[in-house]
Design a protein around this motif. Structure first.
Motif, PDB file in Angstrom:
ATOM      1  N   SER A 465     -23.466  -9.471  25.033  1.00  0.00           N
ATOM      2  CA  SER A 465     -25.115  -9.702  25.252  1.00  0.00           C
ATOM      3  C   SER A 465     -25.595 -10.877  24.228  1.00  0.00           C
ATOM      4  O   SER A 465     -26.537 -11.364  24.027  1.00  0.00           O
ATOM      5  CB  SER A 465     -25.899  -8.653  24.981  1.00  0.00           C
ATOM      6  N   GLY A 466     -24.372 -11.344  23.550  1.00  0.00           N
ATOM      7  CA  GLY A 466     -24.577 -12.495  22.652  1.00  0.00           C
ATOM      8  C   GLY A 466     -24.918 -12.319  21.314  1.00  0.00           C
ATOM      9  O   GLY A 466     -24.997 -13.121  20.538  1.00  0.00           O
ATOM     10  N   ASN A 467     -25.028 -10.987  21.169  1.00  0.00           N
ATOM     11  CA  ASN A 467     -25.415 -10.489  19.519  1.00  0.00           C
ATOM     12  C   ASN A 467     -24.105 -10.293  18.859  1.00  0.00           C
ATOM     13  O   ASN A 467     -23.924  -8.896  18.641  1.00  0.00           O
ATOM     14  CB  ASN A 467     -26.407  -9.568  19.408  1.00  0.00           C
ATOM     15  N   LEU A 468     -23.287 -11.086  18.469  1.00  0.00           N
ATOM     16  CA  LEU A 468     -21.931 -10.747  17.678  1.00  0.00           C
ATOM     17  C   LEU A 468     -22.316 -10.086  16.459  1.00  0.00           C
ATOM     18  O   LEU A 468     -21.401  -9.409  15.914  1.00  0.00           O
ATOM     19  CB  LEU A 468     -21.338 -12.148  17.227  1.00  0.00           C
ATOM     20  N   CYS A 469     -23.341 -10.500  15.631  1.00  0.00           N
ATOM     21  CA  CYS A 469     -23.723  -9.928  14.298  1.00  0.00           C
ATOM     22  C   CYS A 469     -23.789  -8.378  14.332  1.00  0.00           C
ATOM     23  O   CYS A 469     -23.341  -7.743  13.682  1.00  0.00           O
ATOM     24  CB  CYS A 469     -24.936 -10.502  13.785  1.00  0.00           C
ATOM     25  N   LEU A 470     -24.548  -7.874  15.508  1.00  0.00           N
ATOM     26  CA  LEU A 470     -24.531  -6.415  15.511  1.00  0.00           C
ATOM     27  C   LEU A 470     -23.360  -5.761  15.863  1.00  0.00           C
ATOM     28  O   LEU A 470     -23.034  -4.599  15.522  1.00  0.00           O
ATOM     29  CB  LEU A 470     -25.618  -5.859  16.780  1.00  0.00           C
ATOM     30  N   SER A 471     -22.558  -6.374  16.749  1.00  0.00           N
ATOM     31  CA  SER A 471     -21.149  -5.943  16.993  1.00  0.00           C
ATOM     32  C   SER A 471     -20.394  -5.629  15.527  1.00  0.00           C
ATOM     33  O   SER A 471     -19.648  -4.853  15.427  1.00  0.00           O
ATOM     34  CB  SER A 471     -20.337  -6.850  17.704  1.00  0.00           C
ATOM     35  N   GLU A 472     -20.284  -6.766  14.701  1.00  0.00           N
ATOM     36  CA  GLU A 472     -19.930  -6.580  13.450  1.00  0.00           C
ATOM     37  C   GLU A 472     -20.462  -5.605  12.642  1.00  0.00           C
ATOM     38  O   GLU A 472     -19.731  -4.994  11.842  1.00  0.00           O
ATOM     39  CB  GLU A 472     -19.792  -8.174  12.687  1.00  0.00           C
ATOM     40  N   ARG A 473     -21.508  -5.557  12.612  1.00  0.00           N
ATOM     41  CA  ARG A 473     -22.425  -4.449  11.793  1.00  0.00           C
ATOM     42  C   ARG A 473     -21.926  -2.957  12.174  1.00  0.00           C
ATOM     43  O   ARG A 473     -21.595  -2.211  11.284  1.00  0.00           O
ATOM     44  CB  ARG A 473     -23.602  -4.613  11.971  1.00  0.00           C
ATOM     45  N   ILE A 474     -21.928  -2.827  13.579  1.00  0.00           N
ATOM     46  CA  ILE A 474     -21.361  -1.501  14.078  1.00  0.00           C
ATOM     47  C   ILE A 474     -19.854  -1.046  13.597  1.00  0.00           C
ATOM     48  O   ILE A 474     -19.599  -0.103  13.300  1.00  0.00           O
ATOM     49  CB  ILE A 474     -21.584  -1.321  15.587  1.00  0.00           C
ATOM     50  N   PHE A 475     -19.042  -2.332  13.863  1.00  0.00           N
ATOM     51  CA  PHE A 475     -17.687  -2.014  13.562  1.00  0.00           C
ATOM     52  C   PHE A 475     -17.257  -1.831  11.887  1.00  0.00           C
ATOM     53  O   PHE A 475     -16.755  -0.923  11.590  1.00  0.00           O
ATOM     54  CB  PHE A 475     -16.880  -3.326  13.936  1.00  0.00           C
ATOM     55  N   ILE A 476     -18.270  -2.507  11.141  1.00  0.00           N
ATOM     56  CA  ILE A 476     -18.211  -2.238   9.622  1.00  0.00           C
ATOM     57  C   ILE A 476     -18.654  -1.063   9.134  1.00  0.00           C
ATOM     58  O   ILE A 476     -17.862  -0.212   8.232  1.00  0.00           O
ATOM     59  CB  ILE A 476     -18.912  -3.448   8.932  1.00  0.00           C
ATOM     60  N   GLU A 477     -19.436  -0.355  10.135  1.00  0.00           N
ATOM     61  CA  GLU A 477     -20.346   0.761   9.322  1.00  0.00           C
ATOM     62  C   GLU A 477     -19.642   2.032  10.258  1.00  0.00           C
ATOM     63  O   GLU A 477     -20.048   3.229   9.660  1.00  0.00           O
ATOM     64  CB  GLU A 477     -21.649   0.778   9.854  1.00  0.00           C
ATOM     65  N   MET A 478     -18.703   1.835  10.754  1.00  0.00           N
ATOM     66  CA  MET A 478     -17.860   3.258  11.434  1.00  0.00           C
ATOM     67  C   MET A 478     -17.130   3.624  10.528  1.00  0.00           C
ATOM     68  O   MET A 478     -16.266   3.150   9.576  1.00  0.00           O
ATOM     69  CB  MET A 478     -16.886   2.532  12.632  1.00  0.00           C
ATOM     70  N   ASN A 479     -17.265   5.191  10.402  1.00  0.00           N
ATOM     71  CA  ASN A 479     -16.394   6.055   9.422  1.00  0.00           C
ATOM     72  C   ASN A 479     -15.077   5.985   9.652  1.00  0.00           C
ATOM     73  O   ASN A 479     -14.122   6.045   8.781  1.00  0.00           O
ATOM     74  CB  ASN A 479     -17.116   7.358   9.467  1.00  0.00           C
ATOM     75  N   SER A 480     -14.686   5.900  10.923  1.00  0.00           N
ATOM     76  CA  SER A 480     -13.141   5.781  11.434  1.00  0.00           C
ATOM     77  C   SER A 480     -13.202   4.937  12.537  1.00  0.00           C
ATOM     78  O   SER A 480     -14.041   4.728  13.454  1.00  0.00           O
ATOM     79  CB  SER A 480     -12.668   7.347  11.787  1.00  0.00           C
ATOM     80  N   LYS A 481     -12.072   4.306  12.726  1.00  0.00           N
ATOM     81  CA  LYS A 481     -11.726   3.413  13.849  1.00  0.00           C
ATOM     82  C   LYS A 481     -10.444   3.730  14.339  1.00  0.00           C
ATOM     83  O   LYS A 481      -9.405   3.921  13.623  1.00  0.00           O
ATOM     84  CB  LYS A 481     -11.694   1.957  13.002  1.00  0.00           C
ATOM     85  N   ASP A 482     -10.387   3.786  15.729  1.00  0.00           N
ATOM     86  CA  ASP A 482      -9.096   3.992  16.351  1.00  0.00           C
ATOM     87  C   ASP A 482      -8.642   2.351  17.146  1.00  0.00           C
ATOM     88  O   ASP A 482      -9.607   1.576  16.778  1.00  0.00           O
ATOM     89  CB  ASP A 482      -9.395   4.883  17.638  1.00  0.00           C
ATOM     90  N   VAL A 483      -7.811   2.397  17.744  1.00  0.00           N
ATOM     91  CA  VAL A 483      -7.205   1.034  18.252  1.00  0.00           C
ATOM     92  C   VAL A 483      -8.225   0.481  19.173  1.00  0.00           C
ATOM     93  O   VAL A 483      -8.303  -0.670  19.149  1.00  0.00           O
ATOM     94  CB  VAL A 483      -5.851   1.450  19.181  1.00  0.00           C
ATOM     95  N   GLY A 484      -8.929   1.464  19.923  1.00  0.00           N
ATOM     96  CA  GLY A 484     -10.011   0.933  20.843  1.00  0.00           C
ATOM     97  C   GLY A 484     -11.046   0.068  19.987  1.00  0.00           C
ATOM     98  O   GLY A 484     -11.514  -0.833  20.520  1.00  0.00           O
ATOM     99  N   SER A 485     -11.444   0.543  18.826  1.00  0.00           N
ATOM    100  CA  SER A 485     -12.519  -0.248  18.167  1.00  0.00           C
ATOM    101  C   SER A 485     -11.947  -1.532  17.876  1.00  0.00           C
ATOM    102  O   SER A 485     -12.743  -2.335  17.976  1.00  0.00           O
ATOM    103  CB  SER A 485     -12.657   0.654  16.734  1.00  0.00           C
ATOM    104  N   TRP A 486     -10.517  -1.598  17.327  1.00  0.00           N
ATOM    105  CA  TRP A 486     -10.181  -2.839  16.786  1.00  0.00           C
ATOM    106  C   TRP A 486     -10.049  -3.840  18.086  1.00  0.00           C
ATOM    107  O   TRP A 486     -10.411  -5.152  17.960  1.00  0.00           O
ATOM    108  CB  TRP A 486      -8.796  -2.760  16.424  1.00  0.00           C
TER     109      TRP A 486
END
Length: 704
Positions: A465-486
């Motif tokens: 949707s063109g809002n890369l900043c929100l994508s980055e924010r959700i990624f940073i705030e994730m408590n745990s990340k799997d391969v799908g997150s990356w």
């Protein structure tokens, strides 16, 4: 109507002959049992009839009859007899009247081991295992338990999954010399297995001198229960070496274990055992498990064969049917022709309407791109649960109708995380930031935000949707990340023209996780879209997995976008597998970009063989011819497309190109020269005004 004779032996003989010939008839209104109260009979016959009557009420689980008998026994004044009290206690316990059983127990002047055991059993039946253990502790203060008491307690330990308590019961069995009782040992095997100690269960099994089918089955099912399917199969083979014939429960446990192992030779061996046994081959539970064993492991055709052999063969004139859940799994893997055939079978045999099967039919028709059948079936369904709505929304997203999918979202009473995932995919397809934010708010409000899959979908939606900043924010705030997150974050940077950040995320991923196929597809696509040729080639050469068709297509696209069309064609020639339509399509796209007619014609020859019914490559080739002034060839190619569109309805017709705009949360869809919009006059008035302003500005600049 059966008749139970309860002979009256009066306790006070002086009162017994007031009317020696009189007989009284007691009828329980809720029972078809008649109770007669007759005159003087010998003492032994009285007690025998009382005990037989209580035994019958216990066997029938008839609490009304039992209560009537209890009232008669109280009138006779023989409730203090320990045998009769134990029988009353057992009757109430087996009729699930634990409170009444406890009352009888408290009123007993003398309690035997059977008394304590019956009440312990009653507590276990009501899943009051802790009360059963407490009562057992009180019993030890008065009496020594027997094998039946310990067997009941092991069942409580099995329900609690308590290894420590099971071990204590085992110690009591050894202490009191009860280890020779086969039933108790079988209960111990089951309790050890269900408490997670399969080694202890197998130890008890090995100690038995006479291992029956129950002992083996308890150990086998215990291993399956604890996810040790390989051990369960080994025990099954040992059981056969011990010359013990398996029963229905054994074979069901073995089939479950086979489903977890996925070894073809083992499937065939167990299948052979089932076919050899007439009893098992006619058993619906066994045949259901056999079909599911094949379906779960991807052997769809074998599952269909068993379905046909079982359901279309009658035994003693009776029809055979698989259960609803098995039929639902079978339907989902069907091709269109087979699925329609099974659909007819289900209608004929009265399986419909059934929500579980109808949901599977929706999935089957959706996977076979029969969206008309999906809509028809959805419309006639009497009951629609969340799975139904999720299936329909997912089908619409797949059918490139995301706006209709989001309209359905408003009709779901209780959407779950699957609903949210499909809805976010619809928002991603529409690049609808406003609707995506609304769904994001709902996810936060309902407490689903910590689900990793949903967080990955949100990253994807905001990026598209063109809002890369929100994508980055959700990624940073994730408590745990799997391969799908990356992977989602790499894709986000790639489609938003930030190849350097995509490479940076990829390097971080390599330090913390093992990349998968999708990881390399995303990073190669990011390199291709951002002109990072050297980096893309280096990543491809260092891939630790076997390249798939998608990776080759990304590499051809990467070289083609850089203008290296001949190198892309040479790369295809060196592929370790036969190139598919995606690879040749990527090469054709590069030829269209750089007007390379010769390579385009070679690519089209391959696409004509692989995808003769597709139109995209014909349109692209026509455009290449037109750009190079070869108008006759372009016209010829476009005529082929037109003939195909005129002769084919639906699937072969090229979809009209369209665009959409989001206005106040509503998606407005339009095509070239569209005249169907409600505000068409106002739209064209504004367009004409824009044209006038442009013309005036151009004229002023030209005059100056």
């Amino acid at each position: 109507m059966s008749c139970i004779v309860l002979h009256h032996f009066p306790i006070n003989l002086s009162q017994s002959n007031s009317n020696p010939d009189q007989k009284k008839l007691f009828i329980n209104p809720k029972s078809n049992v008649r109770i007669k109260d007759c005159t003087f009979q010998p003492h032994e016959e009285l007690f025998t009839n009382v005990l037989n009557s209580l035994s019958l009420s216990t066997k029938r689980r008839d609490s009304n009859l039992g209560s009537s008998l209890h009232a008669q026994i109280s009138k006779l004044g023989i409730t203090t007899d320990v045998l009769i009290s134990n029988s009353l206690l057992s009757m109430y316990a087996k009729c699930n009247l634990t409170q009444d059983a406890h009352k009888v127990f408290n009123e007993m002047p003398l309690r035997t081991v059977a008394s304590w055991t019956s009440l312990i059993w009653a507590y276990c039946q009501e899943e009051r295992e802790h009360d059963a253990i407490s009562l057992f502790k009180k019993m030890l203060e008065n009496l020594q338990p027997n094998e039946h008491t310990l067997a009941v307690l092991t069942q409580a330990c099995a329900k609690m999954g308590s290894f420590e308590l099971t071990r204590v019961i085992h110690c009591y069995a050894v202490k009191f010399g009860l280890t020779s009782d086969g039933f108790l040992m079988n209960c111990l095997i089951d309790a050890y297995a269900k408490s997670g100690s399969t080694e202890s269960a197998e130890m008890v099994l090995d100690m038995l001198s006479n291992r029956d089918v129950v002992a083996w089955t308890s150990a086998i099912s215990g291993h399956v229960w604890n996810g040790r399917a390989d051990k369960a199969i080994n025990l099954f083979f040992r059981m056969q070496e011990d010359d013990v014939q398996p029963n229905e429960v054994t074979i069901l446990s073995v089939l479950h274990a086979c489903s977890c192992i996925n070894q073809t030779c083992l499937f065939q061996y167990i299948h052979g055992l089932v076919v050899k046994s007439t009893e098992w081959f006619r058993n619906s539970l066994v045949m259901n498990s056999l079909v599911e064993m094949y379906l779960v492991n991807g052997f769809f055709h074998e599952g269909v064969k068993i379905f046909c052999s079982f359901c279309f063969m009658s035994f003693n004139g009776e029809s055979n049917f698989l259960c609803i859940e098995t039929m639902a799994k079978l339907i989902q893997g069907c091709s269109l022709k087979l699925g329609e055939g099974i659909h007819g079978y289900l209608v004929k045999n009265g399986f419909l309407p059934c929500n579980v099967i109808e949901n599977s039919l929706l999935v089957m028709y959706s996977r076979n791109d029969r969206y008309d059948s999906v809509n028809l079936l959805f419309g006639i369904m009497r009951f629609k649960d969340t799975v139904t709505w999720n299936t329909m929304i997912s089908c619409l997203v797949k059918n490139k109708q995301p706006e209709n999918a989001l309209k359905l979202l408003t009709q779901i009473s209780s959407p779950d995380f699957v609903t949210m995932i499909s809805s976010l995919q619809a928002c991603s397809s529409l690049a609808s930031l406003q609707l995506g934010e609304i769904i994001h708010g709902y996810i936060i409000r309902t407490g689903m935000i910590n689900d990793i899959i949903l967080q990955n979908s949100l990253i994807d939606m905001y990026a598209k949707s063109g809002n890369l900043c929100l994508s980055e924010r959700i990624f940073i705030e994730m408590n745990s990340k799997d391969v799908g997150s990356w992977n989602s974050m790499i894709m986000s940077y790639g489609i938003n023209s930030d190849g350097i950040s995509a490479l940076s995320i990829f390097k971080h991923l390599m330090k913390t996780h093992q990349p998968n196929d999708i990881t390399f597809v995303n990073i190669l696509a990011a390199c291709g879209h951002n002109g990072l040729i050297t980096e893309g080639l280096e990543i491809f050469d260092r891939m630790e997995i076997e390249p798939r068709m998608e990776h080759y297509a990304c590499m051809v696209d990467l070289l083609g976008r850089a203008g290296k069309v001949e190198e892309a064609e040479a790369f295809i020639a060196k592929m370790t597998m036969s190139p598919g339509g995606d690879v040749w399509g990527a090469l054709l796209g590069a030829c269209l970009l750089f007007n390379n007619v010769e390579v385009a014609e070679r690519a089209v020859r391959h696409l004509g063989v692989m995808e003769p019914n597709r139109n995209y490559w014909k349109v692209s080739m026509a455009n290449i011819y037109a750009r190079n002034g070869r108008w006759e060839d372009a016209a010829k190619m476009r005529n082929e497309v037109k003939k195909k569109n005129d002769g084919v309805e639906g699937h072969g017709r090229k979809e009209e190109g369209w665009s959409c705009l989001e206005i106040r949360g509503e998606m407005v869809r339009f095509v070239t020269a569209d005249l169907n919009h409600q505000q068409i006059h106002e739209i064209y008035r504004v367009l004409n005004g824009i044209h006038s302003h442009i013309r005036e500005a151009y004229c002023k600049e030209f005059l100056i």
